[in-house]
Scaffold this active site. Sequence first.
Site: not given
Length: 282
Positions: A147, A31, A184-185, A36-37, A176, A150
């Site tokens: 992604g 969530g 992005m995180s 990126g997600h 991304v 990780d």
Amino acid sequence: MELIQCIDEMQSIAQAARANGKRIALVPTMGYLHQGHASLMVEGQKRADLLVASIFVNPTQFGVGEDFDSYPRDMENDMRIAEAAGVDLIFAPRAADMYPADYQTYVNVEELTLPLCGANRPGHFRGVTTVVAKFFNIVSPHVALFGQKDYQQLAVIRQMVADLNMPVEVIGMPIVREADGLAMSSRNSYLSPAERVSALCLSNSLNAVRTAFCKGERSVAALKNLVLDMISKERCAAIDYVEFRHGLNLAAVDTADEQTVVALAVKIGKTRLIDNRVLGEE
């Protein structure tokens, strides 16, 4: 788009979809979604008839003193992002249903989980592989998308799928980044404005290593020193690890080649960030 919380209901929907000849894609997330997600979801939509995104902050992959309780959560915004990216179903199970009081079964990939993030986060990958295996059993996806930020997690999941003969195609998608290069995180939300600037030392050092590699440098010792020097100049940065590993089996390497992955974990203030770069990729 539907929100499903019941495990049995999700399984029934997946079984019916498969019985009707539909391909299922799964994007597992914790969530607090970002672009990126969303990129994983957009790709998943292209590869399947039914796109499922799981949203579950998985307690078994957090260690003592880590940020499980403070991990950012925003289901309302997550649903907006997921729907815009083409998700058909959000599966957001309850922790008590995923791990009831008598729960005692875990999945553990042994060697790939030892270095990098596994060295300082004992039990982390056991939690990751267990929850992903459960999602694969519940959602029955033909394809699952992860992604490459990780990087070790992706390698571990691929190993689990191969070792246990799981009929799931695992797709790794490119990192991304923000316009200035920061990967992005969800944890970027923890950063103060000053820390946000300092966090650029991760992507900047990876870019510098890639440039040096393209100019002919192959010594891992020299390339590693380049990264260490750049990051150590940031006063609020504390290095967890800087590692050069083989891109497939994560074995340590002394000489860099195009398959070498440079993996970083750095604390910026109190926030632990990771990033990586495969030297042979643009």
